[in-house]
Enzyme design. Structure first.
Site, PDB file in Angstrom:
ATOM      1  N   CYS A  61      38.402  37.681  48.837  1.00  0.00           N
ATOM      2  CA  CYS A  61      38.670  36.807  47.705  1.00  0.00           C
ATOM      3  C   CYS A  61      37.651  35.587  46.724  1.00  0.00           C
ATOM      4  CB  CYS A  61      39.786  35.363  48.471  1.00  0.00           C
ATOM      5  SG  CYS A  61      39.886  34.388  46.853  1.00  0.00           S
ATOM      6  N   CYS A  64      36.986  31.868  47.177  1.00  0.00           N
ATOM      7  CA  CYS A  64      36.662  31.300  48.771  1.00  0.00           C
ATOM      8  C   CYS A  64      35.679  32.640  49.918  1.00  0.00           C
ATOM      9  CB  CYS A  64      37.654  31.073  49.501  1.00  0.00           C
ATOM     10  SG  CYS A  64      38.831  32.336  49.862  1.00  0.00           S
ATOM     11  N   CYS A 110      45.623  34.291  47.880  1.00  0.00           N
ATOM     12  CA  CYS A 110      45.394  33.692  48.643  1.00  0.00           C
ATOM     13  C   CYS A 110      45.131  33.083  49.605  1.00  0.00           C
ATOM     14  CB  CYS A 110      43.259  33.937  47.898  1.00  0.00           C
ATOM     15  SG  CYS A 110      42.222  33.561  49.500  1.00  0.00           S
ATOM     16  N   CYS A 113      42.493  29.591  49.992  1.00  0.00           N
ATOM     17  CA  CYS A 113      42.343  28.654  48.606  1.00  0.00           C
ATOM     18  C   CYS A 113      43.443  28.694  47.568  1.00  0.00           C
ATOM     19  CB  CYS A 113      40.657  29.448  48.278  1.00  0.00           C
ATOM     20  SG  CYS A 113      40.977  30.704  46.715  1.00  0.00           S
ATOM     21  N   CYS A 133      49.134  45.277  43.523  1.00  0.00           N
ATOM     22  CA  CYS A 133      48.015  44.731  42.616  1.00  0.00           C
ATOM     23  C   CYS A 133      47.045  44.234  42.371  1.00  0.00           C
ATOM     24  CB  CYS A 133      49.312  44.924  41.314  1.00  0.00           C
ATOM     25  SG  CYS A 133      48.282  46.456  39.518  1.00  0.00           S
TER      26      CYS A 133
END
Length: 145
Positions: A61, A64, A110, A113, A133
């Site tokens: 991510c 984060c 995510c 976060c 995607c």
């Protein structure tokens, strides 16, 4: 958050959820990252830095640092966005119904976060039949040494 090296694979342990105000996110992210990760925007197809990446490694991510996808599950979907058959660890993503823009889709967030990563569709290849995607701008990549 602790990043650790375990040979050829990288992992991340997130001790707790990442919580920031929107102003803190604006300071921590680029303008384009903020639009996608916090305001659920989408980058244009075939423009992201990872849609055609063929290197071996792990995708994290961008907001984060939580581990999300492995290059082992990446495939060329022809859509212009990086696509994966599955996340590295299912608990690192949250799936949420998204009925915006007159479409019925499943948003991928995510789990650490809450950043918007992209969407998952049921038109992917075996073994899962799923196509995660993702927006390149929502991801960071660490090449396997």
């Amino acid at each position: 958050m602790i990043l650790f090296d375990i040979g050829y694979s990288w992992g991340i342990c997130v001790a707790e959820k990442v919580k920031r105000t929107e102003n803190e996110w604006k300071e921590a992210l680029t303008k384009d990252q903020f639009i996608v990760l916090r305001q659920k925007g989408t980058e244009a197809p075939f423009t992201g830095k990872y849609y055609d990446n063929k290197e071996n490694g792990i995708y994290f991510c961008a907001a984060c640092g939580q581990e999300l996808f492995s290059s082992d599950s990446k495939f060329d979907s022809g859509t212009g966005w990086p696509s994966f058959t599955e996340p590295n660890q299912q608990e690192n993503v949250v799936l949420k119904e998204d009925n915006s823009h007159g479409m019925k889709r499943t948003e991928v967030l995510c789990s650490s976060c809450g950043g918007h990563l992209g969407h998952v569709f049921d038109d992917g290849p075996a073994p899962t039949g799923e196509r995660f995607c993702m927006n390149s701008i929502s991801l960071d990549f660490k090449k396997k040494e």
